[in-house]
Design an enzyme around this catalytic site. Structure first.
Site, PDB file in Angstrom:
ATOM      1  CB  SER A 144      -1.025  -0.142   1.416  1.00  0.00           C
ATOM      2  OG  SER A 144      -1.868   1.041   1.072  1.00  0.00           O
ATOM      3  CG  ASP A 383      -6.821  -1.657  -3.902  1.00  0.00           C
ATOM      4  OD1 ASP A 383      -7.271  -1.137  -2.972  1.00  0.00           O
ATOM      5  OD2 ASP A 383      -5.601  -1.748  -3.792  1.00  0.00           O
ATOM      6  CG  HIS A 411      -5.429  -2.395  -0.150  1.00  0.00           C
ATOM      7  ND1 HIS A 411      -4.864  -1.672  -1.050  1.00  0.00           N
ATOM      8  CD2 HIS A 411      -4.953  -2.037   0.900  1.00  0.00           C
ATOM      9  CE1 HIS A 411      -3.755  -1.010  -0.848  1.00  0.00           C
ATOM     10  NE2 HIS A 411      -3.764  -0.831   0.510  1.00  0.00           N
TER      11      HIS A 411
END
Length: 433
Positions: A144, A383, A411
């Site tokens: 991320s 996502d 995610h």
């Protein structure tokens, strides 16, 4: 360096002194903490290093118990370093207690301007030289926001990286914060509509909760104010693999017999909404997109500014028109700094950072176009947190980057896949796939 054992692992604590401002290496120093994890029975000196960059901003590194999650796969091949990025975990903290000691809001903003990806990467380079030597290179795994940091690393210090893995974290290289949220609201709407299709009774439960919140002042156990808009922010849960189910179970316990919201429900809501654990996420989330060449006038309150373009997220309109109330996602709004006690003391500094016009660029497209470091990335289709189209634009801009596009995971695929996501990326980078 304290060393201890957990099931199947040997863990070593590392503490490093790094400059607050890397442009002034002799100036103020802060501490950065990292946890080294090696499989029991393996000689660490024979293993290559893997640096893990956590999602966020403002998230501390994982706290593993032995060989859990993706770490189990990583320890087969690597000596893993779990970094508490500056301001998080056991690194020098930055929160409502420590930041006011810096002085007024302007002084605090100047301090926090050094807590973005560019500073994190420079910290990593100091750590690398201390642990591996000047010529040593390590592998990097960015999840991320950690993937955003990895692209910054590849832009400005690629000589430190042997290979790079990115999961759910290819940023738009030239996207403004408003671009990010303009793309995000439709994705969030799709996630909410999919949740209501799975759990149709939640439509009326959510409407009942927001009606109650419009008519009553409700305080969370820690003193925070639960408004209808704050309740909408629970939609952030819908970006994870089990988030829809977790939200459903939360909602089914919302009301006591009668019309009051129960204490157990409110305590759980507080756990999901409070920024006490990661205040930097709220303060630096939108500024993490700031780049002088892209946003010369700062990032503003981008999620708030763009929201008006998506009227279906308006609570009162939904109630009046008898429509399902849409929840929101990974959005930070200015009102959060009045309703959340963990953020209230940081309201002025957040305002200054929203208007900050001095953000350096985080990515170098020219360097990325001539990249020579092997890079592979998992891109999660639809996502909720990182726009797939933006990620694929970036993938095309980084020389040699290979993608695996999948809708098998949300995610949090790296964490919940039992090592399968990381294993696939490792096999890709070794040309086994």
């Amino acid at each position: 360096m304290p060393t201890y054992r957990q099931p199947g692992t040997v863990v070593t604590d590392h503490h490093f002194q790094v400059p607050l401002d890397h442009a002034e290496p002799a100036g103020e120093q802060i501490e950065v903490y990292a946890r080294e994890v090696v499989a029991a029975g393996k000689d660490p000196d024979t293993l290559p290093w893997l640096l893990f960059l956590q999602g966020g901003p403002g998230g501390r590194s994982p706290r593993p118990v032995g060989r859990d999650s993706w770490l189990d796969r990583a320890l087969d091949d690597y000596r893993v370093l779990l970094l508490d990025q500056r301001g998080t975990g056991r690194s020098t903290p930055a929160d409502r207690h420590t930041l006011p000691r810096r002085g007024d809001a302007a002084a605090q903003a100047g301090y926090l301007a050094h807590f973005r990806a560019d500073s994190i990467v420079r910290d990593c380079e100091l750590l690398r030289r201390q642990l591996l030597g000047e010529q040593g290179r390590w592998s990097v795994l960015g999840q991320s926001f950690g993937g955003f940091c990895t692209l910054t690393y590849l832009s400005y210090a690629p000589e430190g990286i042997r290979e790079a893995f990115v999961t759910g974290g290819l940023p738009g290289l030239d996207r403004t914060a408003e671009d990010v949220y303009r793309a995000a609201y439709p994705r969030v709407r799709r996630k909410v509509e999919a949740h209501y299709a799975r759990y149709p009774r939640d439509v009326e439960t959510v409407r009942a909760v927001v009606r109650h919140l419009r008519e009553h002042e409700v305080r969370l156990p820690g003193g925070g104010l639960l408004t209808a808009e704050a309740f909408q922010a629970l939609g952030m849960m819908l970006g994870t693999g089990n988030g829809s189910h977790t939200l459903h179970y939360l909602l089914e316990d919302a009301f006591l017999p009668g019309s009051e919201l129960g204490d157990a429900f409110l305590a759980q809501v507080q756990g999901h909404l409070s920024f006490a654990v990661n205040p930097l996420f709220a303060v630096l989330h939108e500024p993490s997109y700031g780049q002088r060449s892209v946003s010369p006038y700062g990032t503003g309150w981008a999620a708030q500014a763009v929201r008006a373009e998506f009227p279906r997220f308006d609570v009162d309109r939904a109630l009046a028109d008898e429509l399902p109330v849409l929840l929101t996602g990974e959005m930070i709004y200015p009102w959060m700094f009045t309703t959340d006690p963990a953020l209230a003391p940081l309201r002025e500094v957040a305002e200054l950072l929203a208007r900050w016009e001095r953000w350096p660029d985080l990515y170098d497209p020219r360097q990325l176009a001539r990249n020579e470091v092997p890079v592979v990335a998992a891109v999660y289709h639809d996502d909720m947190y990182v726009d797939t189209a933006h990620s694929l634009e970036t993938a095309d801009s980084v020389r040699g980057l290979r993608t695996w596009i999948t809708n098998e995971y949300e995610h949090d695929g790296l964490r919940v896949s039992g090592g399968r996501v990381l294993d696939r990326l490792i096999r890709m980078i070794r040309d086994e796939l």
